[in-house]
Design a protein around this motif. Sequence first.
Motif, PDB file in Angstrom:
ATOM      1  N   LEU A  94       0.867  -0.996   0.044  1.00 58.42           N
ATOM      2  CA  LEU A  94       0.087   0.063  -0.026  1.00 58.42           C
ATOM      3  C   LEU A  94       1.024   1.314  -0.025  1.00 58.42           C
ATOM      4  CD1 LEU A  94      -2.812  -1.247   2.462  1.00 58.42           C
ATOM      5  CD2 LEU A  94      -2.968  -0.788   0.181  1.00 58.42           C
ATOM      6  N   GLU A  95       2.034   1.209   0.718  1.00 62.28           N
ATOM      7  CA  GLU A  95       2.796   2.376   0.680  1.00 62.28           C
ATOM      8  C   GLU A  95       3.333   2.559  -0.716  1.00 62.28           C
ATOM      9  OE1 GLU A  95       6.731   4.527   2.728  1.00 62.28           O
ATOM     10  OE2 GLU A  95       6.539   2.136   3.132  1.00 62.28           O
ATOM     11  N   GLY A  96       3.746   1.409  -1.420  1.00 64.44           N
ATOM     12  CA  GLY A  96       4.173   1.563  -2.760  1.00 64.44           C
ATOM     13  C   GLY A  96       3.032   2.097  -3.607  1.00 64.44           C
ATOM     14  N   VAL A  97       1.733   1.954  -3.407  1.00 64.65           N
ATOM     15  CA  VAL A  97       0.703   2.587  -4.111  1.00 64.65           C
ATOM     16  C   VAL A  97       0.734   4.010  -3.888  1.00 64.65           C
ATOM     17  CG1 VAL A  97      -1.828   2.590  -4.148  1.00 64.65           C
ATOM     18  CG2 VAL A  97      -0.530   0.402  -4.184  1.00 64.65           C
ATOM     19  N   TYR A  98       0.801   4.636  -2.864  1.00 59.99           N
ATOM     20  CA  TYR A  98       0.828   6.058  -2.462  1.00 59.99           C
ATOM     21  C   TYR A  98       1.972   6.598  -3.066  1.00 59.99           C
ATOM     22  CZ  TYR A  98      -3.460   6.400   0.815  1.00 59.99           C
ATOM     23  OH  TYR A  98      -4.586   6.421   1.367  1.00 59.99           O
ATOM     24  N   ARG A  99       3.274   6.031  -3.023  1.00 62.26           N
ATOM     25  CA  ARG A  99       4.417   6.655  -3.728  1.00 62.26           C
ATOM     26  C   ARG A  99       3.981   6.953  -5.077  1.00 62.26           C
ATOM     27  NH1 ARG A  99       9.170   7.230  -1.306  1.00 62.26           N
ATOM     28  NH2 ARG A  99       9.337   6.292   0.918  1.00 62.26           N
ATOM     29  N   ASN A 100       3.333   5.664  -5.856  1.00 61.82           N
ATOM     30  CA  ASN A 100       3.286   5.622  -7.146  1.00 61.82           C
ATOM     31  C   ASN A 100       1.973   6.479  -7.640  1.00 61.82           C
ATOM     32  OD1 ASN A 100       5.325   3.606  -8.018  1.00 61.82           O
ATOM     33  ND2 ASN A 100       3.802   1.962  -7.882  1.00 61.82           N
ATOM     34  N   LEU A 101       1.127   6.913  -6.843  1.00 63.58           N
ATOM     35  CA  LEU A 101       0.269   7.724  -7.140  1.00 63.58           C
ATOM     36  C   LEU A 101       0.857   9.387  -7.221  1.00 63.58           C
ATOM     37  CD1 LEU A 101      -2.738   6.717  -4.740  1.00 63.58           C
ATOM     38  CD2 LEU A 101      -2.876   6.656  -7.315  1.00 63.58           C
ATOM     39  N   LEU A 102       1.546   9.521  -6.320  1.00 59.92           N
ATOM     40  CA  LEU A 102       2.322  10.724  -6.308  1.00 59.92           C
ATOM     41  C   LEU A 102       3.264  10.828  -7.413  1.00 59.92           C
ATOM     42  CD1 LEU A 102       3.455  11.166  -2.603  1.00 59.92           C
ATOM     43  CD2 LEU A 102       1.735  12.614  -3.698  1.00 59.92           C
ATOM     44  N   LYS A 103       4.032  10.000  -7.839  1.00 53.39           N
ATOM     45  CA  LYS A 103       4.886   9.963  -9.053  1.00 53.39           C
ATOM     46  C   LYS A 103       4.173  10.150 -10.247  1.00 53.39           C
ATOM     47  CE  LYS A 103       8.498   6.969 -11.233  1.00 53.39           C
ATOM     48  NZ  LYS A 103       9.392   5.644 -11.009  1.00 53.39           N
ATOM     49  N   ASN A 104       3.137   9.525 -10.402  1.00 53.41           N
ATOM     50  CA  ASN A 104       2.304   9.420 -11.729  1.00 53.41           C
ATOM     51  C   ASN A 104       1.690  10.664 -11.930  1.00 53.41           C
ATOM     52  OD1 ASN A 104       3.432   6.778 -12.116  1.00 53.41           O
ATOM     53  ND2 ASN A 104       1.497   5.648 -11.459  1.00 53.41           N
ATOM     54  N   SER A 105       1.191  11.241 -10.655  1.00 53.51           N
ATOM     55  CA  SER A 105       0.748  12.718 -10.692  1.00 53.51           C
ATOM     56  C   SER A 105       1.761  13.877 -10.985  1.00 53.51           C
ATOM     57  CB  SER A 105      -0.322  12.957  -9.704  1.00 53.51           C
ATOM     58  OG  SER A 105      -1.086  12.025  -9.461  1.00 53.51           O
ATOM     59  N   GLY A 106       2.999  13.466 -11.167  1.00 56.28           N
ATOM     60  CA  GLY A 106       3.958  14.462 -11.412  1.00 56.28           C
ATOM     61  C   GLY A 106       4.521  15.170 -10.039  1.00 56.28           C
ATOM     62  N   VAL A 107       4.001  14.878  -8.897  1.00 53.41           N
ATOM     63  CA  VAL A 107       4.534  15.215  -7.524  1.00 53.41           C
ATOM     64  C   VAL A 107       5.822  14.952  -7.215  1.00 53.41           C
ATOM     65  CG1 VAL A 107       3.855  15.505  -5.204  1.00 53.41           C
ATOM     66  CG2 VAL A 107       2.132  15.294  -6.799  1.00 53.41           C
ATOM     67  N   GLU A 108       6.720  15.997  -6.652  1.00 54.54           N
ATOM     68  CA  GLU A 108       8.085  15.699  -6.556  1.00 54.54           C
ATOM     69  C   GLU A 108       8.102  15.372  -5.019  1.00 54.54           C
ATOM     70  OE1 GLU A 108      11.349  18.157  -7.930  1.00 54.54           O
ATOM     71  OE2 GLU A 108      10.115  19.068  -8.947  1.00 54.54           O
ATOM     72  N   ALA A 109       8.390  14.037  -4.798  1.00 55.92           N
ATOM     73  CA  ALA A 109       8.420  13.682  -3.262  1.00 55.92           C
ATOM     74  C   ALA A 109       9.731  13.934  -2.518  1.00 55.92           C
ATOM     75  CB  ALA A 109       7.656  12.063  -3.094  1.00 55.92           C
ATOM     76  N   TYR A 110       9.833  13.992  -1.425  1.00 53.61           N
ATOM     77  CA  TYR A 110      11.133  14.379  -0.624  1.00 53.61           C
ATOM     78  C   TYR A 110      10.957  13.413   0.766  1.00 53.61           C
ATOM     79  CZ  TYR A 110      12.297  18.276  -3.611  1.00 53.61           C
ATOM     80  OH  TYR A 110      12.386  19.153  -4.485  1.00 53.61           O
ATOM     81  N   ASP A 111      11.565  12.584   0.788  1.00 52.36           N
ATOM     82  CA  ASP A 111      11.733  11.407   2.094  1.00 52.36           C
ATOM     83  C   ASP A 111      12.528  12.371   3.138  1.00 52.36           C
ATOM     84  OD1 ASP A 111      10.343   9.828   0.459  1.00 52.36           O
ATOM     85  OD2 ASP A 111      11.664   8.152   0.548  1.00 52.36           O
ATOM     86  N   ALA A 112      11.964  13.314   3.897  1.00 51.54           N
ATOM     87  CA  ALA A 112      12.795  13.950   4.859  1.00 51.54           C
ATOM     88  C   ALA A 112      11.667  14.794   5.684  1.00 51.54           C
ATOM     89  CB  ALA A 112      13.182  15.186   4.013  1.00 51.54           C
ATOM     90  N   ARG A 113      12.052  15.205   6.764  1.00 47.51           N
ATOM     91  CA  ARG A 113      11.267  16.178   7.670  1.00 47.51           C
ATOM     92  C   ARG A 113      11.242  17.417   7.238  1.00 47.51           C
ATOM     93  NH1 ARG A 113       8.920  16.573  12.626  1.00 47.51           N
ATOM     94  NH2 ARG A 113       9.146  18.433  13.637  1.00 47.51           N
ATOM     95  N   ALA A 114       9.879  18.128   7.202  1.00 46.81           N
ATOM     96  CA  ALA A 114      10.095  19.533   6.806  1.00 46.81           C
ATOM     97  C   ALA A 114       9.447  20.481   7.912  1.00 46.81           C
ATOM     98  CB  ALA A 114       8.879  19.357   5.596  1.00 46.81           C
ATOM     99  N   THR A 115      10.326  21.557   7.811  1.00 54.54           N
ATOM    100  CA  THR A 115       9.754  22.565   8.869  1.00 54.54           C
ATOM    101  C   THR A 115       9.531  23.989   8.058  1.00 54.54           C
ATOM    102  OG1 THR A 115      12.229  23.138   9.555  1.00 54.54           O
ATOM    103  CG2 THR A 115      10.923  21.425  10.855  1.00 54.54           C
ATOM    104  N   LEU A 116       8.998  24.910   8.651  1.00 56.25           N
ATOM    105  CA  LEU A 116       8.722  26.229   8.004  1.00 56.25           C
ATOM    106  C   LEU A 116       9.716  26.854   8.661  1.00 56.25           C
ATOM    107  CD1 LEU A 116       4.932  26.956   8.534  1.00 56.25           C
ATOM    108  CD2 LEU A 116       6.103  25.705   6.656  1.00 56.25           C
ATOM    109  N   GLU A 117      10.372  27.916   7.377  1.00 56.98           N
ATOM    110  CA  GLU A 117      11.259  29.024   7.878  1.00 56.98           C
ATOM    111  C   GLU A 117      10.432  30.239   7.908  1.00 56.98           C
ATOM    112  OE1 GLU A 117      14.492  28.962   5.035  1.00 56.98           O
ATOM    113  OE2 GLU A 117      15.849  27.793   6.379  1.00 56.98           O
ATOM    114  N   ASP A 118       9.459  30.321   6.967  1.00 58.20           N
ATOM    115  CA  ASP A 118       8.463  31.494   6.928  1.00 58.20           C
ATOM    116  C   ASP A 118       7.280  31.114   6.129  1.00 58.20           C
ATOM    117  OD1 ASP A 118       9.013  31.962   4.149  1.00 58.20           O
ATOM    118  OD2 ASP A 118      10.795  33.199   4.573  1.00 58.20           O
ATOM    119  N   ALA A 119       6.492  32.052   5.812  1.00 55.97           N
ATOM    120  CA  ALA A 119       5.095  31.964   5.200  1.00 55.97           C
ATOM    121  C   ALA A 119       5.271  31.296   3.841  1.00 55.97           C
ATOM    122  CB  ALA A 119       4.312  33.210   4.930  1.00 55.97           C
ATOM    123  N   HIS A 120       6.392  31.248   3.252  1.00 52.35           N
ATOM    124  CA  HIS A 120       6.511  30.912   1.951  1.00 52.35           C
ATOM    125  C   HIS A 120       7.610  29.837   1.778  1.00 52.35           C
ATOM    126  CE1 HIS A 120       3.288  33.025   0.048  1.00 52.35           C
ATOM    127  NE2 HIS A 120       3.748  34.213   0.513  1.00 52.35           N
TER     128      HIS A 120
END
Length: 451
Positions: A94-120
């Motif tokens: 199922l995780e593979g399905v989710y990864r492929n959904l993103l890939k096939n939709s053209g979403v760039e996926a990052y395997d990393a923790r994300a935090t905010l620096e500012d509003a953008h």
Amino acid sequence: MVFDYDLFVIGGGSGGVRAARVAAQGGAKVALAEEDRYGGTCVIRGCVPKKLMVFASEYPGHIADARAYGWQVEPGRFDWDAFKTKLHGELDRLEGVYRNLLKNSGVEAYDARATLEDAHTVKLSTGESFTAKHILLATGGRPVRPDLPGADEGLVSNDIFHMDTLPKSMLIIGGGYIACEFAGILNGLGVEVTQFYRGAQILRGFDEEARGLIADEMIASGIHLHLGTDIKRVEQGGDGYKVTGTNGSEHTFEKIFFATGRTPNTDGMGLEEAGVKLGRKGEVVVDEYSQTSVPSIYAIGDVTDRVNLTPVAIREGMAFVETVFNGNPTPVDHELIPTAIFTQPEFGTIGLSEEEAQEQEPIEVYATSFKPMQQAFAGRNDRVLMKLIVSQETRKVLGCHIVAPGAGEMIQLAGIAVKMGATKEDFDRTVAVHPTMSEEIVTMKAPVRSG
């Protein structure tokens, strides 16, 4: 200003993935960051593995029923290792399905923790930073342990699917749906289950009559349910954990499972520093369009602590895309959401409880409790409940509550009628499907009480 992305989604659960891929399919340049596994709580450590464990735990009852129906079968030993291996194989798929959904939709996926620096601006744990016109927070929530000596040694819901072996005995702390679902699961798998809940009845906030029946059936199935009871002291010993309850009892359990609530994943993300307002429990405060106090930042799902259900997070994600990328401002409808709780027996519910409805207006209550045909023939004493809450003035069905095998399947369909504003007479005009349990929903002619 030129941005790296039109949208940056933080969180790869059901809501975040849906929003990311739908936005990308519409032509937006989208990125998504996920620090753990794709699929989120529901797919990886919640609804899906839990439901598979429910199925596994029900087979002893099926085998006993089969014998009552004339089949010459004998129960065997449950192989936790075999089940767990197959379970994690399915979660990997199922995780593979989710990864492929993103890939096939053209979403760039990052395997990393994300935090905010500012509003953008989003900063990743890899050291990279990216700018985005819009940022969507979809980081979900996590289980919390109580502030109690020794609590760190106990399990939470994330841990259940990774146990090396099934314990012989387990104490479950809590009375919400997670506690009650796992009490039934583990009991069915052969674990001696004791459950402590400090309240007067399990499943607080749901219909009183329904939760009372569920508690009775849990006790009848062999779960040692102690209401009005909490942990006073925990001491670790060679045989497990010696627990002293507030009721004065002392018992030793091989494992302790804390199902004492969840908290939004907002810690250490730089949200408040970026101007995002948080609520008392750490939840992201949003308006009806899922917009935060920072116009460029939105939030959906459990991190907002509105209605913490996977299908709701997905709908919130879709409404976000409609609002921000399709120029169609779409508020999220959180009214009359059908819900299934996979206790044993199962509970399906939509709308107001009898107690809630009584506080709002004069009502009639239509209810019936009976032994279902399949279980009665097998010699079991299981009982089910069908219940409608009806407005005396408008005759609308304000609530529908079902405690029965397959209640989740039933409430999905009953939910359509209730959402449409069906009246009791609309239910009455519907011909019963016989012989079924659900036919009682349309054959209850006289109210059992008014209020």
